[in-house]
Each structure stands twice: as structure tokens, then as C-alpha cells.
Design a protein around this motif. Structure first.
Motif, PDB file in Angstrom:
ATOM      1  N   TYR A 127       0.834  -1.191   0.000  1.00 14.83           N
ATOM      2  CA  TYR A 127       0.000   0.000   0.000  1.00 14.83           C
ATOM      3  C   TYR A 127       0.874   1.248   0.000  1.00 14.83           C
ATOM      4  O   TYR A 127       1.675   1.460   0.907  1.00 14.83           O
ATOM      5  N   CYS A 128       0.744   2.082  -1.045  1.00 23.02           N
ATOM      6  CA  CYS A 128       1.487   3.351  -1.073  1.00 23.02           C
ATOM      7  C   CYS A 128       0.586   4.441  -0.520  1.00 23.02           C
ATOM      8  O   CYS A 128      -0.481   4.710  -1.069  1.00 23.02           O
ATOM      9  N   LEU A 129       1.027   5.050   0.548  1.00 20.88           N
ATOM     10  CA  LEU A 129       0.228   6.099   1.175  1.00 20.88           C
ATOM     11  C   LEU A 129       0.120   7.319   0.248  1.00 20.88           C
ATOM     12  O   LEU A 129      -0.919   7.962   0.187  1.00 20.88           O
ATOM     13  N   GLY A 130       1.217   7.587  -0.476  1.00 18.46           N
ATOM     14  CA  GLY A 130       1.193   8.717  -1.418  1.00 18.46           C
ATOM     15  C   GLY A 130       0.112   8.535  -2.466  1.00 18.46           C
ATOM     16  O   GLY A 130      -0.618   9.462  -2.788  1.00 18.46           O
ATOM     17  N   CYS A 131      -0.002   7.342  -3.016  1.00 12.19           N
ATOM     18  CA  CYS A 131      -1.008   7.054  -4.050  1.00 12.19           C
ATOM     19  C   CYS A 131      -2.381   6.770  -3.440  1.00 12.19           C
ATOM     20  O   CYS A 131      -3.388   6.784  -4.141  1.00 12.19           O
ATOM     21  N   GLU A 132      -2.391   6.453  -2.167  1.00 15.43           N
ATOM     22  CA  GLU A 132      -3.605   6.005  -1.487  1.00 15.43           C
ATOM     23  C   GLU A 132      -4.221   4.786  -2.170  1.00 15.43           C
ATOM     24  O   GLU A 132      -5.427   4.698  -2.376  1.00 15.43           O
ATOM     25  N   PHE A 134      -3.323   0.290  -3.128  1.00 11.70           N
ATOM     26  CA  PHE A 134      -2.402  -0.827  -3.228  1.00 11.70           C
ATOM     27  C   PHE A 134      -1.756  -0.782  -4.597  1.00 11.70           C
ATOM     28  O   PHE A 134      -2.417  -0.487  -5.596  1.00 11.70           O
ATOM     29  N   ARG A 135      -0.449  -1.083  -4.632  1.00 13.41           N
ATOM     30  CA  ARG A 135       0.230  -1.137  -5.929  1.00 13.41           C
ATOM     31  C   ARG A 135       0.693  -2.576  -6.130  1.00 13.41           C
ATOM     32  O   ARG A 135       1.217  -3.201  -5.212  1.00 13.41           O
ATOM     33  N   THR A 136       0.494  -3.068  -7.332  1.00 12.86           N
ATOM     34  CA  THR A 136       0.887  -4.452  -7.621  1.00 12.86           C
ATOM     35  C   THR A 136       2.413  -4.519  -7.702  1.00 12.86           C
ATOM     36  O   THR A 136       3.066  -3.503  -7.930  1.00 12.86           O
ATOM     37  N   LEU A 145      10.146   0.227  -4.921  1.00 13.78           N
ATOM     38  CA  LEU A 145       9.596   1.534  -4.530  1.00 13.78           C
ATOM     39  C   LEU A 145       8.425   1.918  -5.432  1.00 13.78           C
ATOM     40  O   LEU A 145       8.351   1.482  -6.584  1.00 13.78           O
ATOM     41  N   CYS A 146       7.538   2.755  -4.884  1.00 14.06           N
ATOM     42  CA  CYS A 146       6.502   3.345  -5.736  1.00 14.06           C
ATOM     43  C   CYS A 146       7.207   4.279  -6.722  1.00 14.06           C
ATOM     44  O   CYS A 146       7.964   5.159  -6.302  1.00 14.06           O
ATOM     45  N   PRO A 147       6.976   4.115  -8.029  1.00 16.61           N
ATOM     46  CA  PRO A 147       7.702   4.950  -8.999  1.00 16.61           C
ATOM     47  C   PRO A 147       7.344   6.432  -8.896  1.00 16.61           C
ATOM     48  O   PRO A 147       8.160   7.289  -9.226  1.00 16.61           O
ATOM     49  N   ASP A 148       6.147   6.725  -8.430  1.00 19.01           N
ATOM     50  CA  ASP A 148       5.747   8.133  -8.344  1.00 19.01           C
ATOM     51  C   ASP A 148       6.221   8.797  -7.062  1.00 19.01           C
ATOM     52  O   ASP A 148       6.432  10.001  -7.021  1.00 19.01           O
ATOM     53  N   HIS A 149       6.341   8.034  -5.994  1.00 19.84           N
ATOM     54  CA  HIS A 149       6.684   8.636  -4.704  1.00 19.84           C
ATOM     55  C   HIS A 149       8.063   8.248  -4.193  1.00 19.84           C
ATOM     56  O   HIS A 149       8.513   8.787  -3.186  1.00 19.84           O
ATOM     57  N   GLN A 150       8.718   7.300  -4.890  1.00 21.58           N
ATOM     58  CA  GLN A 150      10.071   6.879  -4.500  1.00 21.58           C
ATOM     59  C   GLN A 150      10.118   6.434  -3.033  1.00 21.58           C
ATOM     60  O   GLN A 150      11.085   6.675  -2.329  1.00 21.58           O
TER      61      GLN A 150
HETATM   62 ZN   LIG Z   1       2.906   6.198  -4.668  1.00 17.31          ZN
END
Ligand SMILES: [Zn+2]
Length: 521
Positions: A127-132, A134-136, A145-150
Motif C-alpha cells: 500500500y502506497c500512502l502517497g497514491c492512497e 495498493f500497488r501491484t 519503490l513506488c515509482p511516483d513517490h520513491q
Molecule cells: Zn505512490
């Protein structure tokens, strides 16, 4: 024939940051396109607004010692005020905390639950908090890492309600393949289609209140609130009166504009939600790239923020609109640098249209105060040739908008301005004015014709640039005595062979030359 209505939307901006350049670009672009369509006779409804629920807002409000609604009110107010001060022309400012939105979201949820499109199940994931969301695993970088929030997402497990998005995967692929302009430019369509090659996971659309209270309560389970994306996306539809007073024709004309970071919610979640709701599909999604400072995406979290009102105040009204449209190749990333901004203002605005209007009108007002009448019979072959530049500039301008190549439109316009400058240089009206001052009647007649030709050309340049520089355009048209009815000058006015200009008393002050701030500043 009555022209078709059009409906244009920006995303609803999340109230976790004040407006920055990325928000401004999308919002300015929609304002520009609205004005362009209005010039071509289409009535347009434009929507923007704020997305105000979710975990991040709850946490930021808490950190600020504020109630989430009071926090959202404050930031939403900044957006509304910024757009107002930038003279952006929106018909609807939509807020997801408004009672009518809450009610409609609950109506949508009830419908989907009743027809079996929403189920309750356990889920474990990143779960990425930045994206709010779940990311696969496939969506994370090689380092996890989340690509958008690093940032590394948290491992979370929770029981939630799921929208059965996977049921609509095949239909969505078919729709995208049959409608080539559904997602534009084409590389974003291809990105969505590539993503849809994997089995589509169902979308978690609820959050337990034990974790999050700041959201729209599920109508069928008071222990959960709605996932912020599911809630926010419905704004586009709700604003057309759906479901009880649905203006379906308006809805079917909708073009959504968005930045590429939210392609997935707009290109996948939203169309499948529409399918499940049994509502016709949106017409087009148009996706733009990022504004970069150096090589980084501009966002609050990365600290590279350009405040739109501050730069406009410092470098001149409407300069940001012109720069953003001139500089970004739609769909690709662009860099914002002060050097380029200053160069663009000086080249096209101060030395370009600003200087042209000033040099022509100074001579015209001095020699023909009040009214300048142009006798068609006095036009030479050279004059007629100069006037032809209007039609080609207008057609290239329109073509650029039709093809989402706004840079081409702006280039065609600055080429027109350059052509008029060359005509002025060749005709040397200052020399004619000098001869006219000594009583040379031939020179007086010729000066009048040359000025008339210049004024027709300046009228064309002002009408054409209206969507991008509306206030400068109207100032020029006012000085030329060009009046029109309706909200904007019709684009056909660019080609008008006006016989008489009732000139204003003063040369309008349009754009100043600007300089880069000194290093110490
Ligand atoms: Zn994110």
C-alpha cells in the motif's frame, strides 16, 4: 446550424498542496481550449474543482491541528481564488465534500452493490500512502519503490469492499481498440492497452473507519468509507445532473484532460465504472506530460514548486499561459526554466506583438486620429499578398488545436506577427508619415492604405491569439474599434476586410521586456 455543446474537465485537484505549475498547466489548457471552441461557435461547459477526502488529507489536517473539512475548505479556497485571479473561465467549481456529491456517490455504490458488482473480501498487498492505493508488484521499481513517490509501500492486509473491475476488462479493451481517439495521444492509449494485457485486478473501494474516517460512508456498511478515487471520479458524471437530471448529450461530449500520473484511474477505473453504471462512455481522455524543473517532476514533495500567481505578477499578465502553450509538446514532458520563460516573453510578446502594436498604432493614432478609412481600390498587389497571411495563419492555428499540436498553432501565430513586421519594414510608414507632414498628398494616401493593411493584420493577430492571451487580445481589439457580440470574438473576425477603424485614443500597453533575476536575488 447550431453548433454542438462541449464539456471539458480538469481533474479535481487533491487538496494536499496549493496550486503549482502542474495544476496550472491543465487548468490553463482547458481555459484556452474552451475559448478556442467558443470562438468557433461551440457552447462549452468547463469544470474544475477539488478532491477533498482520503487518508492524506486526514493526516495533514491532524498535523495542522485542524478539522479535515476546515482544512479542505482552506486549500480548496486557494485553488478557486488562484484560478479566479488568473481569469480562468470555468462554469463549474466542483467539490467532493458537497452534500449533492456525497448523495450521488452513495447512489452509485448502492446500484453497483445491488447488481453484484461490489463484494467484500480480504486483501494483502503493497500500500502506497502517497497514491492512497495498493500497488501491484509489477508496478513497483526494481528496488520495490513506488515509482511516483520513491517510497517503499507498506505491507497491509485488510478486509475491504471490491469493485469487480476485472469483469469489464475485455469490454474496455474492445472499446479502446474500436475508438482510436478514446485516449490521446496514442502512446498513452498504448500504455493502457499494454497494462490490460495482464489480468486486471479488482479495485478496493472502501477503507475501514478504524483506519480512516474522512470519506463518504458506504450506504450498505457504516463501518467503511469510500476509497477516494472511486468517490472523486464520479464528479465528472455527477456534474451533468446524473442520475436524476442527467444531461446525457452533454456527458457524451466530454473531454477529460489530465496529467500522465493519473492515467490509470482515468483510463481504467473510470471507464469500467461507467460500464458498470450503464452510462455511455466518455468521449476522449487527453493526457499531457510533466513539467520538469531540471530532470525532476515538479511536485510539492520534491520541493520544486513554481507558484503561478507569483510568476505572473513578476513577469507580466498572461505570460505564463503563452509560455506553457508555446513550450510544451502535448503528451511529452517539458522543462520549465526561467531562462526559457524570459526568452519566450521577450521574443514573442515584448519584441513580437507588443512592439508591433506599439509601432503601428503610434503612427496610426498620430496621423489618423479618430477614424481611419481604408479604400479597397488603393490596395497594391503587395498589400493584397500581405493580407493573405491571415487565412493561412488561422487555418494552421485551427489545425494545431484539432491535432493537439498547440505549439504549431502558436508558431503559426508568431509567424503572422513576423510577417506583419516585415511588411512594416518594407513599407516604411515612418518615411511616408514624414513626407505626408510636408504636405505630400500621395504620401498621405499611401500611408493611410499601409496603416489600414497593418490594422487588418493586427486585428487578425489579436482575434487568433484570443484563447491564449484573452486580455491582451481584447485590449488590442478595443483600440482598433472592433466590436463583437457574445463572449468571445468569432474566429471569422480574423479574416474581416474592415473598411473603417474607429481608433481609440491610446496605444495599449501590452508586454514589457523582462530580465532574469540577478544571482543574489
Ligand atoms: Zn505512490
Amino acid at each position: 446550424m447550431k453548433s454542438a455543446r462541449r464539456y471539458l474537465t480538469t481533474p479535481l485537484y487533491y487538496v494536499n498542496a496549493k496550486p503549482h505549475l502542474g495544476h496550472s498547466y491543465t487548468t490553463i489548457l482547458v481555459d484556452v481550449i474552451k475559448r478556442h471552441l467558443v470562438q468557433r461557435g461551440n457552447p462549452v461547459i468547463a469544470l474544475t474543482g477539488t478532491d477533498e477526502h482520503g487518508e492524506k488529507i486526514e493526516q495533514m489536517a491532524k498535523a495542522a491541528g485542524q478539522d479535515p473539512k476546515a482544512f479542505a475548505d482552506e486549500i480548496s479556497g486557494h485553488f478557486r481564488e488562484t484560478w479566479k485571479q488568473m481569469h480562468l473561465d470555468f462554469d463549474i467549481f466542483y467539490r467532493t465534500t458537497d452534500a449533492s456529491h456525497v448523495k450521488k456517490v452513495q447512489q452509485a455504490l448502492t446500484k453497483l452493490k445491488d447488481q453484484g458488482d461490489i463484494v467484500y473480501r480480504e486483501y494483502t498487498g503493497n500500500y502506497c500512502l502517497g497514491c492512497e492505493r495498493f500497488r501491484t508488484d509489477a508496478e513497483l521499481t526494481a528496488d520495490g519503490l513506488c515509482p511516483d513517490h520513491q517510497k517503499k509501500p507498506e505491507a497491509r492486509s485488510e478486509a475491504n469492499y471490491f469493485f469487480l473491475m476485472s469483469k469489464y476488462q475485455k469490454r474496455l479493451i474492445d472499446h479502446i481498440e474500436k475508438n482510436p481517439s478514446f485516449i490521446e495521444p496514442a502512446h498513452y492509449k498504448n500504455e493502457v492497452l499494454a497494462f490490460l494485457k495482464q489480468p486486471l485486478e479488482d479495485l478496493s473501494i472502501s477503507r475501514p473507519k478504524s483506519r480512516l474516517k474522512w470519506g463518504i460512508e458506504l450506504p450498505f456498511d457504516s463501518n467503511h468509507v469510500t476509497y477516494v478515487w472511486f468517490d472523486a471520479l464520479l464528479n465528472y458524471l455527477n456534474a451533468t445532473g446524473w442520475p436524476d437530471q442527467f444531461d446525457q448529450a452533454l456527458w457524451e461530449s466530454v473531454t477529460h484532460f489530465t496529467a500522465k500520473d493519473i492515467l490509470k484511474p482515468h483510463g481504467i477505473y473510470w471507464p469500467t465504472m461507467l460500464m458498470a453504471l450503464n452510462v455511455p462512455q466518455y468521449k476522449t481522455l487527453q493526457v499531457h506530460g510533466y513539467w520538469l524543473m531540471g530532470q525532476s517532476k515538479m511536485s510539492k514533495s520534491l520541493g520544486n514548486v513554481v507558484r503561478p500567481l507569483e510568476v505572473e505578477e513578476k513577469y507580466g499578465r498572461e505570460t505564463l499561459r503563452f509560455f506553457l502553450l508555446r513550450e510544451m509538446s502535448f503528451g511529452l514532458d517539458s522543462s520549465f526554466t526561467l531562462e526559457n520563460y524570459v526568452t519566450c516573453i521577450n521574443a514573442y510578446l515584448a519584441n513580437g506583438i507588443g512592439n508591433l502594436v506599439s509601432r503601428v498604432l503610434t503612427i496610426a493614432l498620430k496621423n489618423f486620429p479618430g477614424t481611419l478609412a481604408l479604400d479597397e481600390k488603393t490596395l497594391t498587389a503587395e498589400d493584397k499578398k500581405a493580407l493573405e497571411a491571415r487565412a493561412s495563419a488561422l487555418s494552421q492555428w485551427d489545425q494545431g488545436f484539432d491535432e493537439l499540436k498547440y505549439q504549431n498553432s502558436l508558431k503559426a501565430w508568431s509567424d503572422l506577427v513576423t510577417a506583419v513586421d516585415l511588411y512594416v519594414n518594407e513599407m516604411k510608414p515612418w518615411a511616408l508619415a514624414k513626407a505626408a507632414g510636408t504636405g505630400d498628398a500621395t504620401a498621405t494616401e499611401r500611408l493611410k492604405t499601409v496603416m489600414g493593411v497593418c490594422l487588418r493584420l493586427i486585428q487578425a493577430a489579436a482575434v487568433i491569439i484570443y484563447p491564449v492571451l484573452p486580455r491582451a487580445s481584447l485590449d488590442i481589439l478595443k483600440t482598433l474599434g472592433v466590436q463583437f457580440s457574445g463572449p468571445a470574438p468569432d474566429s471569422k473576425l480574423a479574416l474581416e476586410d474592415r473598411r473603417e477603424f474607429k481608433l481609440g485614443a491610446e496605444v495599449p500597453k501590452l508586454f514589457m521586456r523582462v530580465q532574469l533575476p540577478s544571482v543574489d536575488a
